[in-house]
Every structure is written in structure tokens, then in C-alpha cells.
Design a protein around this motif. Structure first.
Motif, mmCIF file in Angstrom:
data_model
loop_
_atom_site.group_PDB
_atom_site.id
_atom_site.type_symbol
_atom_site.label_atom_id
_atom_site.label_comp_id
_atom_site.label_asym_id
_atom_site.label_seq_id
_atom_site.Cartn_x
_atom_site.Cartn_y
_atom_site.Cartn_z
ATOM 1 N N UNK A 1 0.846 -1.190 0.000
ATOM 2 C CA UNK A 1 0.000 0.000 0.000
ATOM 3 C C UNK A 1 0.882 1.240 0.000
ATOM 4 N N UNK A 2 0.465 2.228 -0.761
ATOM 5 C CA UNK A 2 1.242 3.459 -0.854
ATOM 6 C C UNK A 2 1.151 4.305 0.401
ATOM 7 N N UNK A 3 0.002 4.375 1.017
ATOM 8 C CA UNK A 3 -0.101 5.132 2.251
ATOM 9 C C UNK A 3 -1.257 6.093 2.307
ATOM 10 N N UNK A 4 -1.117 7.259 1.710
ATOM 11 C CA UNK A 4 -2.058 8.349 1.884
ATOM 12 C C UNK A 4 -3.513 8.033 1.605
ATOM 13 N N UNK A 5 -3.820 7.744 0.370
ATOM 14 C CA UNK A 5 -5.207 7.500 -0.017
ATOM 15 C C UNK A 5 -5.738 6.213 0.602
ATOM 16 N N UNK A 6 -4.889 5.210 0.660
ATOM 17 C CA UNK A 6 -5.295 3.930 1.236
ATOM 18 C C UNK A 6 -5.592 4.070 2.720
ATOM 19 N N UNK A 7 -4.734 4.800 3.417
ATOM 20 C CA UNK A 7 -4.937 5.018 4.856
ATOM 21 C C UNK A 7 -6.186 5.854 5.103
ATOM 22 N N UNK A 8 -6.403 6.864 4.274
ATOM 23 C CA UNK A 8 -7.599 7.696 4.390
ATOM 24 C C UNK A 8 -8.852 6.835 4.226
ATOM 25 N N UNK A 9 -8.832 5.963 3.221
ATOM 26 C CA UNK A 9 -9.970 5.062 3.020
ATOM 27 C C UNK A 9 -10.198 4.202 4.257
ATOM 28 N N UNK A 10 -9.138 3.616 4.775
ATOM 29 C CA UNK A 10 -9.257 2.716 5.922
ATOM 30 C C UNK A 10 -9.854 3.431 7.130
ATOM 31 N N UNK A 11 -9.345 4.613 7.428
ATOM 32 C CA UNK A 11 -9.835 5.372 8.589
ATOM 33 C C UNK A 11 -11.283 5.803 8.379
ATOM 34 N N UNK A 12 -11.583 6.340 7.200
ATOM 35 C CA UNK A 12 -12.958 6.781 6.939
ATOM 36 C C UNK A 12 -13.932 5.612 6.915
ATOM 37 N N UNK A 63 -13.721 7.067 -2.724
ATOM 38 C CA UNK A 63 -12.403 6.479 -2.471
ATOM 39 C C UNK A 63 -12.339 5.036 -2.964
ATOM 40 N N UNK A 64 -13.405 4.275 -2.770
ATOM 41 C CA UNK A 64 -13.435 2.895 -3.270
ATOM 42 C C UNK A 64 -13.298 2.896 -4.795
ATOM 43 N N UNK A 65 -13.988 3.802 -5.459
ATOM 44 C CA UNK A 65 -13.906 3.879 -6.919
ATOM 45 C C UNK A 65 -12.482 4.234 -7.369
ATOM 46 N N UNK A 66 -11.857 5.183 -6.699
ATOM 47 C CA UNK A 66 -10.486 5.579 -7.042
ATOM 48 C C UNK A 66 -9.519 4.425 -6.791
ATOM 49 N N UNK A 67 -9.645 3.792 -5.626
ATOM 50 C CA UNK A 67 -8.759 2.676 -5.295
ATOM 51 C C UNK A 67 -8.988 1.497 -6.234
ATOM 52 N N UNK A 68 -10.222 1.315 -6.662
ATOM 53 C CA UNK A 68 -10.539 0.253 -7.606
ATOM 54 C C UNK A 68 -9.754 0.420 -8.901
ATOM 55 N N UNK A 69 -9.696 1.619 -9.380
ATOM 56 C CA UNK A 69 -8.927 1.894 -10.612
ATOM 57 C C UNK A 69 -7.429 1.757 -10.362
ATOM 58 N N UNK A 70 -6.988 2.240 -9.227
ATOM 59 C CA UNK A 70 -5.556 2.203 -8.912
ATOM 60 C C UNK A 70 -5.044 0.772 -8.791
ATOM 61 N N UNK A 71 -5.843 -0.101 -8.167
ATOM 62 C CA UNK A 71 -5.399 -1.464 -7.899
ATOM 63 C C UNK A 71 -5.979 -2.501 -8.857
ATOM 64 N N UNK A 72 -6.745 -2.061 -9.839
ATOM 65 C CA UNK A 72 -7.260 -2.970 -10.854
ATOM 66 C C UNK A 72 -8.269 -3.993 -10.344
ATOM 67 N N UNK A 73 -9.117 -3.567 -9.412
ATOM 68 C CA UNK A 73 -10.146 -4.462 -8.894
ATOM 69 C C UNK A 73 -11.170 -4.760 -9.981
#
Length: 110
Positions: A1-12, A63-73
Motif C-alpha cells: 500500500x502506498x499510504x495516503x489515499x489507502x490510509x484515508x480510506x481505511x480510517x474513513x 475512495x473505493x472507486x479511485x482505489x478500484x482503478x488504482x489497484x485494478x479491482x
């Protein structure tokens, strides 16, 4: 995990999960207790938490939509993550599932 966006998603996601649980409990307690109970007297507090929960939930979906594109879900994984986020208690599992998927993808690309 890169950190910023992933951590923000997890906390939110955890905050949204907790507020979902609170809002559902508040609804049940408002219906099942007398008008002088804390839940009914402080209806404005419940409404504020409910409103904040709604806004944060929309942010989590983005955030789920952004992470989906980033990680190829897959579309299925993305949609189930979004849908599971609406269910009290199950939303915590959905967050863990998404976090594990991000970590697994990050480990294979590193």
C-alpha cells in the motif's frame, strides 16, 4: 500500500462503520424507548451524526472507486465492497477485505 489515499480510506471506512452502527442503534432505541429517553430528547444529536455519516459514506464510495482503478479491482469486487459498506458490522469486514487486496497487489508489484 502506498499510504495516503489507502490510509484515508481505511480510517474513513471505520468511522463510517461506527456511525452506521450508532445511527441504526439510535433508530431502534428511539422507537423502543419512551419520549423522555436520551435517544428521543437528543434527537438533534442523532440527526447530526446521521448527516455527517451520509457525507462521509459518499466520500468512502468515491475512495473505493479511485482505489478500484488504482489497484485494478474487478467490477464485482468493487461493487461488493461498496454494498457491504452499507451493512452495520459487515462494513468492517469489507474494509479489511479491501485493505488485504491492496496489500496483496502492492506486494506483487514491488
Amino acid at each position: 500500500m502506498n499510504g495516503g489515499l489507502e490510509r484515508t480510506y481505511s480510517v474513513l471506512a471505520w468511522i463510517v462503520g461506527c456511525t452506521t452502527f450508532f445511527v441504526v442503534l439510535a433508530f431502534v432505541f428511539q422507537l423502543s424507548t419512551d419520549p423522555t429517553s436520551w435517544w428521543n430528547v437528543n434527537d438533534d444529536v442523532v440527526k447530526v451524526v446521521d448527516m455527517v455519516h451520509g457525507w462521509l459514506f459518499m466520500v468512502v464510495l468515491v475512495l473505493v472507486a479511485i482505489l478500484s482503478r488504482r489497484y485494478g479491482w474487478t467490477v464485482g469486487f468493487t461493487l461488493t465492497t461498496m454494498i457491504l459498506a452499507t451493512l452495520p458490522v459487515v462494513s468492517f469486514w469489507a474494509e479489511r477485505r479491501a485493505t488485504h487486496a491492496m496489500r496483496a497487489k502492492a506486494a506483487t508489484t514491488a
